[in-house]
Write a protein that holds these residues in place. Sequence first.
Motif, PDB file in Angstrom:
ATOM      1  N   ARG B  50       0.842  -1.209   0.000  1.00 27.63           N
ATOM      2  CA  ARG B  50       0.000   0.000   0.000  1.00 27.63           C
ATOM      3  C   ARG B  50       0.867   1.244   0.000  1.00 27.63           C
ATOM      4  O   ARG B  50       0.631   2.192  -0.750  1.00 27.63           O
ATOM      5  N   MET B  51       1.932   1.222   0.818  1.00 24.14           N
ATOM      6  CA  MET B  51       2.795   2.411   0.877  1.00 24.14           C
ATOM      7  C   MET B  51       3.542   2.619  -0.437  1.00 24.14           C
ATOM      8  O   MET B  51       3.635   3.738  -0.950  1.00 24.14           O
ATOM      9  N   ALA B  52       4.082   1.512  -0.980  1.00 24.68           N
ATOM     10  CA  ALA B  52       4.844   1.636  -2.229  1.00 24.68           C
ATOM     11  C   ALA B  52       3.973   2.182  -3.339  1.00 24.68           C
ATOM     12  O   ALA B  52       4.388   3.055  -4.114  1.00 24.68           O
ATOM     13  N   ARG B  54       1.242   3.951  -2.967  1.00 25.02           N
ATOM     14  CA  ARG B  54       0.850   5.335  -2.688  1.00 25.02           C
ATOM     15  C   ARG B  54       1.976   6.287  -3.138  1.00 25.02           C
ATOM     16  O   ARG B  54       1.731   7.331  -3.735  1.00 25.02           O
ATOM     17  N   LEU B  55       3.216   5.851  -2.886  1.00 30.96           N
ATOM     18  CA  LEU B  55       4.353   6.686  -3.293  1.00 30.96           C
ATOM     19  C   LEU B  55       4.486   6.768  -4.810  1.00 30.96           C
ATOM     20  O   LEU B  55       4.975   7.744  -5.353  1.00 30.96           O
ATOM     21  N   PRO B  59      -2.340   4.454  -6.014  1.00 30.57           N
ATOM     22  CA  PRO B  59      -2.761   3.788  -4.785  1.00 30.57           C
ATOM     23  C   PRO B  59      -3.509   2.490  -5.060  1.00 30.57           C
ATOM     24  O   PRO B  59      -4.217   2.363  -6.058  1.00 30.57           O
ATOM     25  N   MET B  60      -3.284   1.542  -4.175  1.00 32.64           N
ATOM     26  CA  MET B  60      -3.915   0.228  -4.323  1.00 32.64           C
ATOM     27  C   MET B  60      -4.427  -0.180  -2.953  1.00 32.64           C
ATOM     28  O   MET B  60      -3.734  -0.020  -1.953  1.00 32.64           O
TER      29      MET B  60
END
Lengths: 173, 228, 341
Positions: B50-52, B54-55, B59-60
């Motif tokens: 999720r963080m990767a 979002r960066l 977003p997933m």
Amino acid sequence: MTAAETPFEPKIVAFCCRHCAYAAADLAGTSRLAYPPSLNIVELPCTGRVDVLELLRTFEDGVDGLLVAGCLPGRCHYLAGNLHARQRVDYAQRWLEDIGLEGERLRMINLSAAMGAQFAELATEMAETIKGLGPSPLGTRRAAGEIPSIGCAACGDPAPSLAESAHDRGDGR
Amino acid sequence: MIVAKQKPLSELTAMLDGYRNVLAVGCGTCVTVCFAGGVKEVGILASALRMARRLDGQPMSVAETTVQRQCEAEYIAPLAEGLDEFDAILSLGCGVGVQTLAERFPDKRVLPALDTTFMGLPTEQGVWEERCQGCGHCVLDITGGICPVSRCAKQLMNGPCGGSQGGMCEVDSDTPCAWQLIWERLDRQGLADRLLEIQPPRDWSTSRDGGPRRIVRDDLRLPPPEDV
Amino acid sequence: MMDQLLAPAPAAQAPAPARRFKSGSNLERMLAAGHFAVTGEIGPPKNHDADVIRRKAALLQGCVDAANITDNQTAVVRLSSIASGAILVGQGLEPVVQMTCRDRNRLAMQSDLLGAAALGIRNVLCLTGDHQSHGNHPGAKNVHDIDSIQMVRMVKEMRDEGLFQCGEEISGGGPPLLIGAAANPFADPFELRVHRLAKKVAAGANFIQTQLVFDMSRFREYMKRVVDLGLHEKVAILAGVGPLKSAGMARHMRDKVPGMVVPDGYVARMEAAVEGVAAEDKTARREAWRAEGIRICIEQIQELREIEGLRGVHIMAIEWEEAIRPIVEGAGLFPRPAPEA
């Protein structure tokens, strides 16, 4: 003051062992030593309680920096909790790098309960490091309750219903 | 146990490119005890993904669940409910778990998050070693309980080869020579003479070389419905 | 029951018409005649240049009784050992074709053995093969369908019983091949090394070429055990030797090559060989090293000839084939005797 003029005050969480760093932070406070006001201290029974999952979730929640503060090597009340924490911090740092966050946003420090001054110093130093890096690129903190609860069929905990586990995590929708 | 390790995050983000809503499914058996695909690892990987994403500005959503045993249809059947809203399942099971999901949900993309590596055991905390390749014809009775098929890099049946030195394998100086171990074990049991027997070529048809293997136990099968 | 190399096989054991020699190869006849055999080694090039083989063969011609052709040595792709062997046959230098279990399953091995025999090749050396992780295709899948001992037995069954591994008969009889195998007296566990040799002999090996011998005392101990078991009467053992090229090579072989023992004394001699030679004078250093390497090799052969049970030497001078002649001459093994017909 407009938003642009607001100085960046990094949001830092410190996971502190109650036997050393938590007491050191307390000592820093009673000694009237300044440390960054935005430091959020979370008391732990031992840094050995810290898990990679919690470290990552804390970042996912939008903190800018994370300190794990445990006892001096050889002084852990549970023998090796601080050493396990160090290994997990190292491992989580590699995750952060893979994700695309700077590993320096996560740091482990070791203190004794008497080291109030050092606590203030290291916390300030961490705040400076994070100020140099800027705010977490992950953006704003997510609303409370958005961290999914995990069901575990393996250990007998009821698994969340799919509708529940599929709940929008605040990402993408 | 079946031992696996997580694929690198970069490989997974590339694999999941374009997906927006993914269900990460862990497994409560082998991959839980080898810390590759249990509840906690599902949580860590889902959070990291999720963080990767979002960066990356893509977003997933990654939902998390763990079933007791991903390799049996009965245990994964409950996942059917609510599966429609996911574009893909990311399995943190072994290769069998991934395929069980894919067979049960043939319309759904099922992707592997792990590299299933071997059947083995933990030799110390945090270290796993291979012990079995499921070759279909066990020879541990003649090799002192040490498997040359899984532990000798050349699968010798009449080892050791000339590369064994100081008890270590020529392939990796941290890996013990299986045939040195076999010799020591048989010698200790007073059976070293057995190593003088020439072991004939193996029949590899019981192994992978014979194609996908199947075991049928008629005594366990359900009677045909018309007979019930 | 053991295959006797020298004695003619009793009629009861010979299904094919009795023949004096297993293969009729030059090497077999030299050994049968009781000569101290000399074999050399040629590493094929990493391209299809047959002239490289021919040039190297010319350097060995007349100095050795047969020349090994390596089979993708150290797991690096090279011109095929059988094709190289055929080139040697054409040139009149007898090849010993090496074959590893790493790259072929039993189908490919039997097919290639028939092919080798059809091309006039009469000696084969059965090897396990270096692991592919040491070579230039570390991601390759290794085969190891059978191991080297099983391979020795397979070649013997093909040759002496005229049978394929499946039990089917080879029409017209099996390929006449002298069967060689390798032995490494310096690998561990030492106690097992002689037993492993015994297994290769029992499987049907006619000759053995050993790993490079530098540690004479360990080799003497090994040979003593070989003689105690009477293995030297059942198989012709050729000790591996090879000239050191430089002090660096000596150190590398001592420290880095698995299954190799190089005593410090040889390293010291190689280091001493360039004392007084200016470090900048690369040519002079090279020559000094090489001269000392050849001297050591000659001394080793002379020492080896005194060891009971040894039937010859196998000189490995890969990428330095020019060294073979001075070594063979220096050891008093030149010219090579002509074997009986």
